[in-house]
Structures are given as C-alpha cells and as structure tokens.
Design an enzyme around this catalytic site. Sequence first.
Site, PDB file in Angstrom:
ATOM      1  CE  LYS A  14     -62.009-126.202  16.643  1.00 51.17           C
ATOM      2  NZ  LYS A  14     -61.770-125.784  15.254  1.00 51.17           N
ATOM      3  N   GLY A  68     -52.128-117.173   6.201  1.00 49.72           N
ATOM      4  CA  GLY A  68     -53.567-117.363   6.998  1.00 49.72           C
ATOM      5  C   GLY A  68     -54.018-118.630   7.462  1.00 49.72           C
ATOM      6  CE  LYS A 116     -60.251-129.736  14.931  1.00 49.24           C
ATOM      7  NZ  LYS A 116     -59.314-129.120  13.892  1.00 49.24           N
TER       8      LYS A 116
HETATM    9  N1  LIG Z   1     -62.479-121.383  10.424  1.00 50.89           N
HETATM   10  C1  LIG Z   1     -62.561-122.700  10.033  1.00 50.89           C
HETATM   11  O1  LIG Z   1     -61.881-123.177   9.148  1.00 50.89           O
HETATM   12  C2  LIG Z   1     -63.244-123.667  11.059  1.00 50.89           C
HETATM   13  C3  LIG Z   1     -63.170-124.963  10.851  1.00 50.89           C
HETATM   14  C4  LIG Z   1     -63.876-125.932  11.725  1.00 50.89           C
HETATM   15  C5  LIG Z   1     -64.613-125.550  12.616  1.00 50.89           C
HETATM   16  N2  LIG Z   1     -64.737-124.072  12.959  1.00 50.89           N
HETATM   17  C6  LIG Z   1     -65.491-123.700  14.127  1.00 50.89           C
HETATM   18  O2  LIG Z   1     -66.541-122.750  13.422  1.00 50.89           O
HETATM   19  C7  LIG Z   1     -66.850-121.929  14.450  1.00 50.89           C
HETATM   20  C8  LIG Z   1     -66.793-120.247  13.700  1.00 50.89           C
HETATM   21  O3  LIG Z   1     -65.459-120.186  13.302  1.00 50.89           O
HETATM   22  P1  LIG Z   1     -65.051-119.082  12.278  1.00 50.89           P
HETATM   23  O4  LIG Z   1     -63.591-119.270  11.791  1.00 50.89           O
HETATM   24  O5  LIG Z   1     -66.306-118.726  11.458  1.00 50.89           O
HETATM   25  O6  LIG Z   1     -64.982-117.722  13.429  1.00 50.89           O
HETATM   26  P2  LIG Z   1     -64.754-116.239  12.896  1.00 50.89           P
HETATM   27  O7  LIG Z   1     -64.449-115.858  11.696  1.00 50.89           O
HETATM   28  O8  LIG Z   1     -64.059-115.675  14.158  1.00 50.89           O
HETATM   29  O9  LIG Z   1     -66.567-115.641  13.298  1.00 50.89           O
HETATM   30  C9  LIG Z   1     -66.955-115.474  14.537  1.00 50.89           C
HETATM   31  C10 LIG Z   1     -68.216-114.929  14.365  1.00 50.89           C
HETATM   32  O10 LIG Z   1     -68.895-114.737  15.530  1.00 50.89           O
HETATM   33  C11 LIG Z   1     -69.440-113.641  15.894  1.00 50.89           C
HETATM   34  N3  LIG Z   1     -69.586-113.371  17.224  1.00 50.89           N
HETATM   35  C12 LIG Z   1     -68.331-113.391  18.222  1.00 50.89           C
HETATM   36  N4  LIG Z   1     -68.751-113.108  19.467  1.00 50.89           N
HETATM   37  C13 LIG Z   1     -69.935-112.916  19.272  1.00 50.89           C
HETATM   38  C14 LIG Z   1     -71.115-112.508  20.392  1.00 50.89           C
HETATM   39  N5  LIG Z   1     -70.517-112.489  21.538  1.00 50.89           N
HETATM   40  N6  LIG Z   1     -72.410-112.278  19.829  1.00 50.89           N
HETATM   41  C15 LIG Z   1     -72.647-112.430  18.644  1.00 50.89           C
HETATM   42  N7  LIG Z   1     -71.608-112.671  17.637  1.00 50.89           N
HETATM   43  C16 LIG Z   1     -70.410-113.086  17.868  1.00 50.89           C
HETATM   44  C17 LIG Z   1     -68.398-112.866  15.338  1.00 50.89           C
HETATM   45  O11 LIG Z   1     -69.075-111.249  14.933  1.00 50.89           O
HETATM   46  P3  LIG Z   1     -68.103-110.382  14.068  1.00 50.89           P
HETATM   47  O12 LIG Z   1     -68.085-110.886  12.587  1.00 50.89           O
HETATM   48  O13 LIG Z   1     -69.045-108.951  14.325  1.00 50.89           O
HETATM   49  O14 LIG Z   1     -67.000-109.982  15.023  1.00 50.89           O
HETATM   50  C18 LIG Z   1     -68.394-113.620  13.983  1.00 50.89           C
HETATM   51  O15 LIG Z   1     -68.960-113.249  12.916  1.00 50.89           O
HETATM   52  C19 LIG Z   1     -65.804-121.939  15.796  1.00 50.89           C
HETATM   53  O16 LIG Z   1     -66.308-122.957  16.762  1.00 50.89           O
HETATM   54  C20 LIG Z   1     -64.650-122.833  14.860  1.00 50.89           C
HETATM   55  O17 LIG Z   1     -63.787-123.385  15.903  1.00 50.89           O
HETATM   56  C21 LIG Z   1     -64.067-123.271  12.138  1.00 50.89           C
END
Ligand SMILES: NC(=O)c1ccc[n+]([C@@H]2O[C@H](COP(=O)([O-])OP(=O)(O)OC[C@H]3O[C@@H](n4cnc5c(N)ncnc54)[C@H](OP(=O)(O)O)[C@@H]3O)[C@@H](O)[C@H]2O)c1
Length: 433
Positions: A106, A188, A206
Amino acid sequence: MAETLNVGLLGCGNVGAAVARMLHEHADDIARRSGARIELACVAVRDASRDREVPIPSERFTDDPMRVVRDAGIDVIVELIGGVEPARSLILAAFAEGKSVVTANKELLSRHGRELFAAAARAGADLLYEASVGGGIPLIRPLRESLAGDRITRFMGIVNGTTNYILTRMTEAELSLDEALAEAQSLGFAEADPAADVEGYDAAAKAAILATIAFDVPVAAGDVYREGITGIGADDIAFARRLGYVVKLLAIGEVMKDEVSVRVHPAMIPGDHPLAAVRESFNAVFIEGEKVGSLMLYGLGAGGDPTAASVVGDLIELARNRSRGPDRGATVGHVEHLITRRLKPVDELSAQYYILMQVADRPGVLAAIATAFARHEVSIKSVWQEGHGREAQLVLITHRAGEAGLRACVAELRGIDTVEAVSSVIRVEAGEP
Ligand SMILES: NC(=O)c1ccc[n+]([C@@H]2O[C@H](COP(=O)([O-])OP(=O)(O)OC[C@H]3O[C@@H](n4cnc5c(N)ncnc54)[C@H](OP(=O)(O)O)[C@@H]3O)[C@@H](O)[C@H]2O)c1
C-alpha cells in the site's frame, strides 16, 4: 493437463511464506479453478541461506530480486518486499519485461500508483493489489467490479488493525493509550516503531487507494488529511461511552458534488453503528452507494494467511487472464478513466465535534465560553460539567459546524483565562447514538 504459471516471488516474510504454503496446500483446487498449476519457480529474499520452513526447494532461493524479474522462464511477479525501493524499480522492470505483477504494497501504490499503473498499461500487463487494503478482506475487486455500475458516495473504514486493537483495549479494559500500545506490541500486533500505525500514515495510504477506486479520482497518500490516535485519552473514551459513542480511527472518503474529501482521523461514532462492533485487530469498510445503499465488508485486515488469500486470488485472476489469450489487453485501465475532481481541504468541511476542556469552576466561566462559540458561529448541542474547583471538566457536543470556525473558536477558548486547557477535539460522525 493444466499449463503452468511460473511465479517469481519477491519477499518471503510473513505474507510471502504464507503465499508459498497456501499455493502448496491448495494446489489442486487452484489448478482446477484457474486452469493452471501455479508454481513458485524462484524466490528472492535478503538472506537466501536462512531456512523459512516453506515447501520450496532451497536452490530456488536467491538474494538477487532483479535476476528473478528478468528471468525469461518466469511469467509473473509477486512483490511482497514492502516499502518504496527496491519494490518500485523491481515492479517497473517486471513491466518492461512484459510481466504482470501482484503486490500487497500500500505504501508504494499510494505514493507511486499513477506511475505504476501507467507502466502496466503501456506494457499490456496487469497490476493487481487486492491485499494492499484490508489484508484478507475482498475490497478492491468488489469496488472495481461488483460495484462498478453504481456511484459510491461515501466510504468509512477501520483499515488499521493496530490502532483498532489499541482503541478496543482502551474502551473495554480501560487501559491508557501507552498500556494498550505496549500490549499490542507484546502480542505482535504493533511494530517496535508504531508511528506508521498510531499517527495514521498506514490508514492514509489505504484511504488513498480506496478513494482512487471508489471515486475514479487520483488520490495519493500525501493528499489525505491525517490525524492519528496519540491525542486520545482515557477521559475521551470514558465520556464517549457515557454519551453512547465509541472512538474509532476512521478512513473516510466522500463525494460532494464535484469535490471529494479523503481523510483519516479519530471519530466518535454511535455505539449501534455497524463499525462500532468492529473490535480488536479486525478491519471493516462501510460503503454507501447511490443504488446499492449501505454495505459493510468485514474481516482480518492483516496477518500472513489472510493476506496470502488475497494475493493468491490475484494470481488466479492472472492465470485466468493468460488462458484467455494475448489480445485480452490490460485489465488495469486505472489511469485512462480517472477524472479530475477537486480534493476538498478539511478546513472547508463541517462536522459535529466533541470538545473536552479543563476549566476553573467559577461564576461566569460558561458565559465567556458561550460567547466564544457564538462569535465563531459554532452552536452547542449539549454540555456537561464534571467535578468542582480546579478539577472541573467541561464536555461539549456541538451541532454541525464548519471546521475553520471550530478551529478559530478553540484557539479563542485557549486564550480565556478561566479555561486551563482544551484537551481534546474529536469529530462526531455517522449521526446520533
Ligand atoms: N504482514 C501483514 O499482515 C500484511 C498485511 C497486508 C499487507 N502487507 C504488505 O505485504 C508486504 C510484505 O509484508 P510482510 O509482513 O510479509 O513483510 P516482511 O515479513 O518484513 O517480509 C519482507 C520480505 O522481503 C524480503 N526483502 C526485504 N528487502 C529485500 C530486498 N532488498 N531484496 C530481496 N528481498 C528483500 C525479506 O527478506 P529476509 O526474509 O531475508 O529479510 C522478507 O522475506 C508489505 O508491502 C506489507 O505492507 C502485509
């Protein structure tokens, strides 16, 4: 035999890992419904050596996301890294390769949406983003498709689970904001740095995405008026309850003739409004359309599995589009049909307001306060006084009044020597309890 859609997954954190598990666990159903086997061919992360307990062979991991984007064997890209860069450059590179993209980002969409949608349209590619607002709640597709024949006049949403959890705990367990935030962090639900949530930035991103789809108007996160919940105190929550209201952080979009208002701020809503029943980290968006009337979409707005359900739904749409052949065109169409409507600044809006003041309990105090309200044409609907002496608190609910007049009135109140403080001003939305 179903064809294969080879997916390059960028990011394997909370959402990416849940997508990998879901594609594995539901593989047969997904193949039957989409006409393709959806295969995670390559996964880019920062640390490719770490075991992520996902059903993907370790040799498919890389720390080079651009390599995944440029890999000719990859059909579509799923961006789940988050943030603006490198996500933006990677998505643009994917379009340059003619690849469609699914994202949950987002922050990126609300800042650079126009650029990305234009690049997708030029490439004849799709950019799907159901997971970017409301996690697992279908919001984007219902607005873009099911309700495309109607005119949406207003949406009012609880789109940030962290702040909703905090406000719920302040209401139900009478915790202070700091206590509720600490609890959310220990469970968390809140980040170590909670600013994006409690200051309303996440909700504003959003709101921008929802407003763009609902009203066909280009709205970026920076266009959204924003107030967070850090000014909400236990007294406000207690007074709201006594008056029959509940305090929520709302993302609101409204069409007013040729203008649009998009804003995020705390608001008191009647305790019997459907949004008042949205507790803890749940999200909901209440939508009003000219023909459809009122409806509400409710569910888990975050979390790996719910968000993955939206991402996989988008992937299935891409698989179906592909099987329709190369002439289908981009389904995006977002930039072509946008129209220009003035974004109405919050100063030009009107609302009812709740005002909490600490005053000296002396004769003549109310008269001075009433004069200030009258001077700025803000009419008082009801007023209560609590306590005596130096502890006296005055609570007022106004009739509908202009924001500019209200602000001038509050500034004048703060200058009255018997008014020790005006500690809260909260908008009252959605009518009477
Ligand atoms: N979490 C939620 O509930 C949720 C809900 C709605 C939307 N979202 C959206 O979904 C997206 C992901 O969220 P998330 O919670 O899954 O994030 P996260 O747990 O922080 O995961 C991010 C992932 O991206 C990888 N990464 C970061 N920088 C990178 C780079 N330069 N090159 C390659 N890989 C890289 C990280 O690698 P490493 O694992 O090696 O660090 C990790 O696997 C975001 O845009 C967030 O706003 C999340």
